[in-house]
Design an enzyme around this catalytic site. Structure first.
Site: not given
Lengths: 977, 272
Positions: A234, A305, A326, A757, A760
């Site tokens: 991640h 997510h 954020r 970019g 996941s």
């Protein structure tokens, strides 16, 4: 000290809309039918409070006298039995765990002071559900555990609940462990990685063990966890940086090559080769940044997510939006738009067919949409663009892509922390929520994942983030910080580690404000509690920042300072709990060396017999979940706040046609008419046949979308988001390589740079019964952002007027592979769409024609081809269309009506032109494939003639509308007619 | 001198900048002011000629949409005619501001707060306190869609005087369904012509969902007080102040109809 329980009930004649929504959601749990749920609010009030004061609080704060009534009970040692709920009804009451911040109770205490009731010293909130329906106790518990109670922060009781009111100080835990790596063999290292959810490979564990062996000691848990976060897929994208040995098996030949990092070789390479002067930041910041005008820049970031949303759809999607917002705040920009692209299983799965531990796709859908709605709407950011796709491959691993666009004055974003700067944490408090998010998202899901890693689920509070945003905008304009980053995956460990990478940092963890007691140092350090930013603030600017934060009710804490010793030192109450060399932390990760194989699947090339009657196919396509209207979702998102939305997600005469892209006019001051367009492209169905074609087609579609509404293709940038399976499996990685090659080729062909970019990976699920691994279809999302020079020239897709002419731009080829025609027929054949050599010139010409005001309506041809595009234009304008397929520009081998109508070839548009502009437009498009194929009719019928002159489609527009507005999103039944 | 307009923000306000731009375009001088600046005395309510309570989710809708903002208005800003014990010591109170006839506009969450504070519709037939409310939409979900508003003739509302046509603008709310405490209150509101705007269809006639997007009783979209200087509505006229904001601008429809409300309010504010 007295304690009261207040229950606020809706009057019996009022509709309980919360209860109704819960009933609807409960129907996705597979429980016996529930007749109704009535919801009441509970408040527990403590202090030297008289009954009269308690009544005043109820009347002025807790109870809306128009629709509700209240009752007060003073709680003594023995609980009262509570009001009777009647026959056949059962009660579930929910409250927060002891110590969890109860924001509403805090608001209540503050509001009580405002109205002059000073004796309320503590409060807690809860919710009471009265359930009518024949549920056994276990089913009632299922209802509570799956729907009414989030076990991370809440508990429930069948019957009356008594909360513990917050008392005294919030303390820290003390425990710091040394992890005996030196004594571990390979098996133990691997087991440790798995059990602590470190998601580190054996090679990486060995590198850590060797490092500490050189230091002559074992790491602490804080150190090991910090390394795991910083080295997670991640955070560092190790697959995209890995050395790859690639084999491609195609057309009977095998080609081998060694790839020195996918990011470096393809994605970023395209951007560097293109070297567009208006790209201000690509791949280095929290978001990609391009020029908007002389003084202003726009930023764009898209995140995923997926794993959190699979386990807790509302919280996962909610914090997905919060997180990407954020990222934009992290480049010192004000968010101006949110995008979301969602992939779910078909909505009509039977409960008994669901794999163990997998939520029903309807529940995932409802929860995710509600989560996005809650965050975007409350922060006041319009949600303007997105897509929703359905495929059984997303059943266990739904995809939730959340994007955010921001705007900022140039030159204000500062990105270098200085030694001596204070490390300042702003925003929310730290809890156990979201522990291990970075490593968890880098691992695979299994049936028991939900139970095992419950605390990875995060809890969002958009109002806290809104306050944070406003404070940071002032701090930015006053130049109060030298660097800023968000606390995302990995929490403080990633944020501080990253900001201090070149210099060093020293942190005193005990200063960090906590939501509740008992967190051990490593938990504070890693917590992914939301709504926090970390700033590097020169000491002399601290007082000013403090006064801003006080006025805006933002919590600010100095937790340490940046140093010049190139190490990361973390203390807890004076004790050194982590001492890491920045060089090892950031560069010690051994490079991965992976094997990738792509084998071209055996394509079925022989077409099924031609169909002559295509009206039913058009309707089946319009009803198809990927194509059908998403109005039921779009209207739940506020797409008008900020007043900048010029082309809205739904457009046309009845405000219900599908816009190709959103257009926003974000800044009144500088350029009253300059705007941006935001679009996206994805088609995982092509990826199953050839990920290269998926990549070039997604880029083509993302560009078509924004150019169709008025964006300049010469000032458009794109973002890539890969959602893939396990990259350690050579076939998954082979597909990824093939897609990356497509990205590179298409970006260069169009001259369109990537600016940001994210990937996941490991979106796989292992069924415990069969041991079978299920990967998602490899899914590449391309998001696009382009400059619209003049918002007044923006074009929408709805037909505008009878007697106008309809033209097709672009060449139709026999590219039926992965088409939606194949999907509704239940038989796939042919090759997927390839890159079209005329594409770049088509986009440029179209843009000039739009800016010259020559185009009345424009719609790109994507899923369902020309047939669906034409039908959607009729829906948008509630006008008819007469169209001759024989005139459609096409390759010579394409003669069948169904192929002309439904092929999904790239770089094609339908445009509507007023007759008086026909000559000018035809001259303008000379040299690119372009032809007049029909005209708009006042009679609301879509009528299409095949190349042989027979009528192949004849449908009244109201039937098109009806089919397209079927929003059940069920798996298309194989077509039989 | 253009009238000074206070756009009040608290935690969770989010359409303050939209309202400020609308006021600017309509000839006012808007200032976005956080409530802490009024409470600290850094700014004074009495220096302004008009007050706007913009949309958003004040205090995260804790204790119900607009409820805590309502207590701010009544107590911290002195919105009660008779200051209660514990009320603000501010010399210039919201009550004086309202009493003097200066215009006050509450949009969406601002309307919810005015209603819950009992400032709208205000005392009526000897009854006061909270007399109406806004609850969850009949559709059971948040609704973002464009609506037509008909200004009701004969209403004392100073914002909706002599409009030439319907106002077309978006709603974006989950709790906008207008409900009176009882039939007598509704009758009194109608008798005193306090309904300033109603939801209508494209022809200007009363109609059901989706024209009435939330199921409001009697299609009520906004009401005013008896004096007509306090006005609240659920829809967002501040988001339709440019022609290109009209959803069918590309089809040649005329836009910017939300601006008229702000022009009226600001023209009226200029007298103070």
């Amino acid at each position: 000290m007295r304690l009261y329980r207040v229950q606020v009930d809706l009057k019996p004649d009022q509709i309980d809309w919360r209860g109704q929504a819960l009933c609807q959601e409960a129907s996705t749990l597979g429980l016996p039918p529930i007749e109704s749920i009535r919801v009441s609010d509970l408040y527990f009030l403590a202090g030297e409070l008289t009954l009269a004061e308690c009544h005043r609080l109820c009347q002025e704060l807790l109870c809306d006298p128009v629709v509700s009534t209240y009752s007060i009970a003073e709680l003594t040692e023995s609980l009262s039995s509570g009001p009777s709920v009647g026959h056949g009804a059962q009660v579930i009451e929910v409250c927060l765990h002891p110590g969890v911040t109860d924001a509403e109770a805090e608001s209540l205490i503050a509001a009580a002071r405002t109205i002059g009731v000073l004796s309320l010293s503590a409060a807690a909130t809860g919710t009471r559900y009265v359930v009518h329906g024949a549920l056994r106790e276990q089913e009632l518990r299922t209802l509570a555990e799956r729907l009414l109670c989030n076990p991370v922060i809440q508990r429930y009781s069948l019957g009356q609940i008594v909360p513990e009111l917050p008392l005294g100080q919030v303390g820290h835990g003390e425990k710091v462990e040394f992890i005996p790596l030196s004594a571990m063999g390979d098996d133990e290292l691997e087991r440790l990685s798995r059990e602590r959810v470190l998601a580190l490979s054996l090679g990486e564990m060995r590198a850590i063990a060797a490092h500490f062996a050189r230091l002559g000691r074992d790491p602490t848990d804080v150190e090991l966890e910090t390394l795991a976060q910083t080295w997670s897929e991640h955070c560092v994208h190790k697959t995209f940086k890995a050395l790859i040995d690639y084999e491609e098996h195609k057309a009977g030949r095998v080609e081998r090559e060694r790839i020195d990092g996918l990011l470096r070789t393809y994605i970023a390479a395209a951007t560097y080769r293109l070297d567009r002067p208006w790209v201000r930041s690509a791949f280095t910041d929290n978001a990609g940044i391009i020029d908007f005008d002389e003084e202003t820049e726009v930023s764009f970031k898209v995140e995923t997510h997926n794993h959190p949303s699979a386990l807790e759809p509302f919280g996962g999607a909610n914090t997905g939006v919060g997180g990407v917002v954020r990222d934009i705040i992290g480049v010192s920009a004000r968010p101006i738009a949110v995008t979301d692209v969602l992939c779910f299983g078909y909505q009509n799965w039977r409960f008994e067919d669901l794999p163990p531990g997998v939520l029903h796709p309807r529940r995932v859908f409802l929860g995710v949409v509600a989560g996005i709605e809650d965050y975007g709407n409350k922060m006041g950011i319009p949600t303007v663009n997105g897509a929703i796709l359905f495929d059984d491959g997303y059943l266990a691993n739904p995809l939730v892509y959340c994007g955010c666009v921001g705007i900022a004055p140039k030159g204000r974003h500062r990105r270098r922390a200085q030694p001596g700067d204070a490390i300042v944490m702003l925003g929310g408090r730290i809890g156990r929520d979201g522990l291990h998010g970075a490593t968890f998202s880098s691992a695979e899901l299994a049936a028991d994942t939900g139970a095992r890693v419950g605390s990875v689920v995060q809890i969002g509070n958009p109002i806290t983030e809104k306050k944070l945003l406003e404070a940071i905008m002032i701090a930015r304009d006053e130049g109060l910080y030298n660097a800023i980053t968000d606390c995302g995956a990995g929490g403080l460990s990633s944020a501080v580690g990253e900001m201090g990478k070149e210099i060093g940092a020293r942190v005193e963890l005990e200063k960090a404000p906590l939501k509740y007691p008992g967190l051990d140092p490593w938990e504070i350090w890693l917590s992914e509690a939301q709504e926090r930013m970390v700033l590097a603030v020169p000491q002399e600017k601290l007082p000013r920042l403090e006064s801003i934060c006080r006025a805006l009710d933002v919590e600010m804490t100095v937790i340490g300072e940046f140093t010049a010793d190139k190490s990361l030192r973390v203390f807890h109450k004076g004790r050194l709990v982590a001492d890491l060399d920045m060089a090892f932390l950031h560069d010690g990760l051994p490079r991965r060396h992976l094997k990738a194989i792509w084998r071209e699947p055996a394509l079925r090339l022989e077409a099924p017999p031609e169909r002559k009657e295509l009206s039913h196919i058009v309707l089946a396509l319009l009803r198809c979940p990927n194509i059908a209207s998403k109005e039921c979702v779009i209207r739940r998102y506020d797409h008008e706040v900020q007043g900048a939305t010029a082309v809205k997600p739904l457009t046309g005469v009845a405000n219900d046609g599908p816009a190709d892209a959103a257009v926003l006019r974000p800044s009144y001051a500088a350029h009253p008419h300059r705007a941006i367009a935001i679009g996206c492209g994805l088609n995982p169905r092509y990826g199953l046949l050839d990920p290269y074609c998926m990549a070039v087609s997604a880029i083509d579609e993302a560009l078509r979308n924004v150019v169709a509404v008025g964006a300049d293709p010469e000032q458009t940038a794109i973002l890539d988001n890969f959602c893939w399976g396990n990259p350690d499996l050579p076939d998954r990685l082979g597909a990824l390589v093939r897609a990356a090659k497509g990205c590179y080729d298409a970006a260069l062909a169009y001259g369109t740079p990537f600016i940001s970019g994210k990937d996941s990976l490991n979106n796989e699920y292992t069924d415990p019964a069969s041991g079978q691994r299920i990967s998602i279809p490899p899914t590449l999302l391309i998001s696009s952002i382009g400059i619209v020079p003049d918002v007044r020239q923006a074009v929408t897709m709805d037909l505008k007027g009878a007697e106008n002419l309809l033209y097709v731009i672009g060449t139709t080829r026999d590219e039926m592979g992965g088409s939606h025609y194949g999907l509704v027929l239940g038989q796939d054949w042919g090759r997927p769409p390839a890159l079209c050599p005329d594409g770049p010139e088509i986009l440029r010409r179209l843009h000039r024609a739009i800016m010259a005001g020559l185009i009345r309506a424009c719609h790109d041809c994507s899923e369902g081809g020309i047939g669906v595009a034409a039908a959607e234009m009729c829906i948008g304008g509630r006008l008819g269309l007469e169209m001759r397929l024989g005139d459609v520009p096409r390759s010579p081998d394409v003669q069948r009506a169904d192929i002309i109508l439904f092929s999904e070839s790239n770089s094609r548009f339908l445009v509507e032109v007023a007759p008086e502009h026909a000559e000018q437009v035809e001259a303008h498009f000379a040299g690119v494939p372009f032809a007049c194929v029909g005209r708009v009719s006042a009679e609301p019928t879509l009528k299409i003639w095949g190349p042989d002159g027979t009528v192949v489609v004849e449908l009244p527009v109201h039937e098109l509308v009806k089919a397209w507005q079927d929003q059940s999103y069920e798996r298309p039944r194989p077509f039989t007619a | 001198m253009p009238p000074r307009i206070l756009i009040l923000t608290v935690s969770g306000t989010n359409r303050d900048r939209d309202a400020a731009l609308a006021c600017e375009l309509a000839g006012g001088k808007p200032e976005v002011v956080h409530i802490s600046e009024l409470l600290s005395g850094a700014r004074r309510l009495s220096s302004y000629q008009m007050l706007v309570l913009p949309g958003g989710f004040s205090y995260g809708d804790d204790l119900g949409a607009g409820r805590i903002l309502a207590t701010d208005l009544l107590y911290s800003l002195g919105g009660r005619a008779q200051p209660a014990e514990g009320a603000s010591a501010l010399a210039d109170t919201l009550a004086e501001f309202a009493e003097s006839g200066k215009p006050i506009l509450g949009i969406c969450n601002g309307f919810q707060a005015l209603v819950k504070a009992g400032l709208l519709p205000g005392p009526i037939d000897g009854r006061n306190g909270q007399l109406v409310t806004l609850v969850g939409n009949a559709s059971n979900r948040f609704e973002c869609r464009w609506v037509y508003l008909r200004a009701e003739p004969g209403s004392p509302c100073i914002f909706t005087r002599s409009l030439d046509g319907p106002i077309y603008c978006p709603v974006a709310h989950g709790e906008g369904r207008f409900i009176p405490l009882d039939e007598a209150i509704l009758a009194a509101i109608e008798r005193h012509k306090l309904v300033a705007v109603r939801y209508v269809d494209a022809n200007g006639d009363l109609a059901g969902y989706p024209w009435n997007p939330n199921g409001s009783v009697a299609n009520i979209a906004g009401i005013c007080n008896e004096k007509g200087n306090i006005f609240g509505l659920m829809p967002h006229p501040e988001d339709h102040v440019f022609p290109w904001q009209h959803p069918r601008w590309a089809r040649g429809e005329e836009g910017a109809s939300g601006l008229a409300l702000f022009r009226n309010g600001i023209a009226y504010a200029a007298q103070f």
